[in-house]
Design an enzyme around this catalytic site. Structure first.
Site, PDB file in Angstrom:
ATOM      1  N   ASP A  65      36.153 -13.585  -2.745  1.00  0.00           N
ATOM      2  CA  ASP A  65      35.277 -14.277  -3.459  1.00  0.00           C
ATOM      3  C   ASP A  65      33.496 -13.869  -3.880  1.00  0.00           C
ATOM      4  O   ASP A  65      33.209 -12.129  -3.551  1.00  0.00           O
ATOM      5  CB  ASP A  65      34.456 -15.866  -3.244  1.00  0.00           C
ATOM      6  N   ASN A 134      32.613 -28.926   3.952  1.00  0.00           N
ATOM      7  CA  ASN A 134      33.747 -29.417   2.888  1.00  0.00           C
ATOM      8  C   ASN A 134      35.455 -29.340   2.991  1.00  0.00           C
ATOM      9  O   ASN A 134      35.523 -29.539   1.983  1.00  0.00           O
ATOM     10  CB  ASN A 134      33.006 -29.785   1.775  1.00  0.00           C
ATOM     11  N   HIS A 136      36.280 -26.333   1.596  1.00  0.00           N
ATOM     12  CA  HIS A 136      36.275 -25.368   1.551  1.00  0.00           C
ATOM     13  C   HIS A 136      37.075 -24.075   1.646  1.00  0.00           C
ATOM     14  O   HIS A 136      36.598 -23.815   3.547  1.00  0.00           O
ATOM     15  CB  HIS A 136      35.391 -25.239   0.437  1.00  0.00           C
ATOM     16  N   GLU A 141      36.817 -25.611  -3.569  1.00  0.00           N
ATOM     17  CA  GLU A 141      36.102 -26.230  -3.512  1.00  0.00           C
ATOM     18  C   GLU A 141      37.142 -27.935  -3.695  1.00  0.00           C
ATOM     19  O   GLU A 141      38.227 -27.766  -4.144  1.00  0.00           O
ATOM     20  CB  GLU A 141      34.539 -26.872  -4.305  1.00  0.00           C
TER      21      GLU A 141
END
Length: 258
Positions: A65, A134, A136, A141
């Protein structure tokens, strides 16, 4: 999915370097993750290169990314980060280290171009992954399509807060990124996810023992044909079947590679 548990982050880094080193010797294409977790592994790979155990000259690398709006020379761009922390210390050719074009005039086209670049290289042989608190992976996400390709994503506020330590303040963290999609990640031949520390324990439990669900994007590893989850003792504290995972590794056939 194979679950490997080691006592310390240092042992995780050493085991990860053993796995990655096998691919490097074959001249494979690697997918690289940034963030804090892989740094110990990269340092161990650098050490092995300096001791002439590994050469990366035949290796291509693709980043997971990149932030949108950060130039490549910005110290917190992933293009700059991976070179500072890893690739400038080994013998990989700089033109063989690829990153999404977060400053492109046409960012949508840049996402499609990156997907094609991975395909043109023959695909990724080993994809290194971290996991966010979380759930990801990459910057996919919660709520991400389980079959998504490289695309633009808006960061979750939790991710922004987690990454703020690398910037002057939370307000300086870019809100949008280009990330390989979960479908793109699934195309890699082998997934190697690293997690260390008690703060990752809940995410590790969800990705390993929870349901396959978009609410925990890392759970997509359950669907992959060759996925390895490598964690330290603290990250493994909530795993219900930890004893079984240790038993499986202890009885792993000698001919079966990680």
């Amino acid at each position: 999915m194979e679950i490997l548990m080691r006592e310390t982050p240092q042992e995780v880094a050493q085991q990860a370097a053993d796995i990655i080193g096998g691919y490097v010797r074959e001249g494979s294409t690697l997918g690289l993750a940034t963030g804090a977790t892989p740094l110990g592994t990269y340092r161990e790979l650098i050490r092995r290169h300096r001791e002439e155990e590994l050469s990366f000259a035949q290796t291509q690398m693709f980043l997971l990314d990149e932030y949108i709006g950060l130039p490549y020379d910005h110290p917190q761009s992933y293009h700059a980060t991976i070179r500072r922390e890893f690739t400038s210390h080994i013998d990989v050719h700089d033109e063989h280290v690829h990153a999404p074009a977060g400053m492109a005039e046409d960012v949508i086209r840049a996402t499609a171009d990156y997907e094609r670049d991975i395909e043109a290289a023959g695909g990724i042989d080993l994809q290194i992954l971290g996991v966010g608190t979380n759930g990801h992976i990459g910057f996919n996400e919660p709520g991400s399509s389980l079959n998504s390709l490289t695309r633009i994503k808006t960061l979750h506020p939790q991710t922004v807060a987690d990454n703020a330590r690398f910037f002057e303040s939370q307000e300086h963290v870019p809100a949008q990124v280009i990330t390989q999609g979960l479908g793109t990640i699934q195309r890699a031949r082998h997934l190697l996810l690293l997690a260390t520390g008690k703060h990752k324990a809940e995410a590790v439990k969800r990705l390993v023992e929870g349901p396959l669900a978009a609410s925990c994007p890392a759970s997509i590893l359950q669907w992959h044909r060759h996925a390895t989850v490598l964690v330290d003792a603290e990250a493994a504290t909530l795993l219900h079947d930890a004893a079984y995972y240790r038993y499986v590794e202890a009885h792993k056939p000698s001919w079966q590679r990680y």
